[in-house]
Design a protein around this motif. Structure first.
Motif, short mmCIF file in Angstrom:
data_model
loop_
_atom_site.label_atom_id
_atom_site.label_comp_id
_atom_site.label_asym_id
_atom_site.label_seq_id
_atom_site.Cartn_x
_atom_site.Cartn_y
_atom_site.Cartn_z
N ILE A 15 46.44 42.76 7.80
CA ILE A 15 46.21 43.18 6.42
C ILE A 15 47.20 44.28 6.03
CG2 ILE A 15 44.56 44.35 4.89
CD1 ILE A 15 42.37 42.88 6.71
N VAL A 55 46.50 37.00 8.61
CA VAL A 55 45.23 37.49 8.05
C VAL A 55 44.19 36.37 8.08
CG1 VAL A 55 44.06 38.27 5.95
CG2 VAL A 55 46.26 39.24 6.54
N GLY A 59 41.00 36.33 10.41
CA GLY A 59 39.74 36.27 9.67
C GLY A 59 38.87 35.12 10.14
N LEU A 60 39.49 33.97 10.37
CA LEU A 60 38.73 32.80 10.83
C LEU A 60 38.23 32.99 12.25
CD1 LEU A 60 40.89 29.92 9.29
CD2 LEU A 60 38.64 30.74 8.52
N PHE A 79 31.11 37.37 0.41
CA PHE A 79 32.13 36.70 1.23
C PHE A 79 32.92 35.73 0.36
CE2 PHE A 79 34.29 34.81 4.69
CZ PHE A 79 34.28 33.44 4.49
N MET A 83 36.85 35.61 -0.64
CA MET A 83 37.73 34.45 -0.49
C MET A 83 38.40 34.10 -1.84
SD MET A 83 37.77 33.69 2.65
CE MET A 83 37.53 35.43 3.00
N ALA A 140 35.10 43.22 1.40
CA ALA A 140 34.89 43.07 2.85
C ALA A 140 33.88 44.08 3.38
CB ALA A 140 36.23 43.25 3.56
C1 HEM Z 1 40.60 33.64 5.11
C2 HEM Z 1 40.59 34.93 4.91
C3 HEM Z 1 39.64 35.90 5.58
C4 HEM Z 1 38.53 35.69 6.37
C5 HEM Z 1 37.95 34.36 6.85
C6 HEM Z 1 37.97 37.00 6.70
C7 HEM Z 1 36.86 37.19 7.51
C8 HEM Z 1 36.39 38.43 7.90
C9 HEM Z 1 35.25 38.64 8.79
C10 HEM Z 1 34.40 37.55 9.42
C11 HEM Z 1 35.10 39.97 8.95
C12 HEM Z 1 34.04 40.71 9.81
C13 HEM Z 1 33.00 41.28 8.90
C14 HEM Z 1 31.85 41.92 9.65
O1 HEM Z 1 32.10 42.80 10.47
O2 HEM Z 1 30.71 41.53 9.38
C15 HEM Z 1 36.12 40.62 8.14
C16 HEM Z 1 36.25 41.97 8.02
C17 HEM Z 1 37.13 42.55 7.18
N1 HEM Z 1 38.07 41.92 6.39
FE1 HEM Z 1 38.46 39.95 6.30
N2 HEM Z 1 38.74 37.97 6.12
C18 HEM Z 1 39.75 37.34 5.42
C19 HEM Z 1 40.72 37.94 4.66
C20 HEM Z 1 40.77 39.30 4.45
C21 HEM Z 1 41.72 39.96 3.57
C22 HEM Z 1 42.81 39.25 2.78
C23 HEM Z 1 41.44 41.29 3.61
C24 HEM Z 1 42.09 42.46 2.91
C25 HEM Z 1 42.90 42.45 1.96
C26 HEM Z 1 40.31 41.47 4.51
C27 HEM Z 1 39.74 42.69 4.77
C28 HEM Z 1 38.74 42.89 5.69
C29 HEM Z 1 38.22 44.21 6.05
C30 HEM Z 1 38.68 45.56 5.48
C31 HEM Z 1 37.21 44.00 6.99
C32 HEM Z 1 36.32 45.07 7.68
C33 HEM Z 1 35.05 45.24 6.87
C34 HEM Z 1 34.13 46.30 7.48
O3 HEM Z 1 33.79 46.21 8.66
O4 HEM Z 1 33.74 47.21 6.75
N3 HEM Z 1 39.94 40.25 5.01
N4 HEM Z 1 36.90 39.65 7.53
#
Ligand code: HEM
Length: 195
Positions: A15, A55, A59-60, A79, A83, A140
């Motif tokens: 990211i 990313v 994420g996946l 969520f 997306m 997120a």
């Molecule tokens: C296909 C795209 C993406 C998927 C499938 C995805 C999926 C996830 C998942 C499963 C988590 C874990 C959440 C948890 O701890 O419960 C997460 C956390 C996070 N994602 Fe993503 N994400 C994607 C794209 C992005 C993008 C583009 C950004 C930022 C611009 C982002 C920012 C974050 C952040 C900051 C967290 C930490 C949240 C926290 O623990 O407070 N994600 N993401």
């Protein structure tokens, strides 16, 4: 636990790289560009694409193998908002990509002067990407804490105990339910639900 931490780190790192590359595009993109800048922009854009792929991949990996399990996120409106925001960034990135490639072609190895209207239009897309991208971490953090847009309806995860999370990890599901309860207690919703 270590593998989960590494997956989270990889997600965060990709990211940060995406954001840095987008910022670099905004910095390099000028109405008058020398041949280095004209050549650099499509290269930055390709690195930006690779960072976005990282990313998505990280994420996946978190979605399917770590965190709270697929069912938790599938039932989370936030969520899907996350997306959708990500998809909007992807769409906004297309006109700059085409403009960078067309400019390099038109410049034929030299510097290039962009018509002011074209420069302004493409720059607006890059600024738009940055603005929407900066909202995703907010979604997120809300998503990760189980906060929802609407109070739980008949189909929401909160009411599907215990099999609401299907094959998802029991601990993740239990933690998910606990974090939602804590979030709701804080927002004063839970009392009503138990009535
Ligand atoms: C296909 C795209 C993406 C998927 C499938 C995805 C999926 C996830 C998942 C499963 C988590 C874990 C959440 C948890 O701890 O419960 C997460 C956390 C996070 N994602 Fe993503 N994400 C994607 C794209 C992005 C993008 C583009 C950004 C930022 C611009 C982002 C920012 C974050 C952040 C900051 C967290 C930490 C949240 C926290 O623990 O407070 N994600 N993401």
């Amino acid at each position: 636990m270590l593998s989960e931490a590494i997956a989270a780190y990889a997600h965060d790192l990709s990211i940060f790289c995406t954001l840095a590359l987008l910022g670099a595009e905004l910095a390099v993109f000028r109405p008058r560009m020398d041949r280095n800048a004209v050549r650099l922009l499509p290269q930055l854009d390709l690195l930006y694409l690779l960072a976005v792929i990282a990313v998505i991949a990280t994420g996946l990996v978190r979605l399917f193998f770590f965190a709270k399990g697929v069912a938790f996120y599938a039932a989370s409106e936030i969520f899907w908002i996350k997306m959708a925001l990500f998809a909007v960034v992807g769409l906004l990135s297309l006109p700059p990509t085409f403009a960078f490639i067309a400019t390099r072609k038109a410049a034929a190895g030299q510097g290039f002067d962009l018509p002011p209207a074209r420069f302004k239009r493409i720059r607006t897309f890059i600024v738009g990407e940055l603005a929407v991208f900066s909202l995703i971490p907010l979604a997120a953090t809300l998503m990760a804490r189980g906060l929802t847009v609407r109070p739980p309806g008949p189909m929401s995860m909160e009411r599907w105990r215990p099999d609401c999370c299907g094959g998802a990890r029991d601990t993740g599901a239990a933690n998910a339910r606990k974090s939602i309860r804590v979030a709701r207690r804080r927002s004063g919703d839970l009392g009503n639900d138990l009535k």
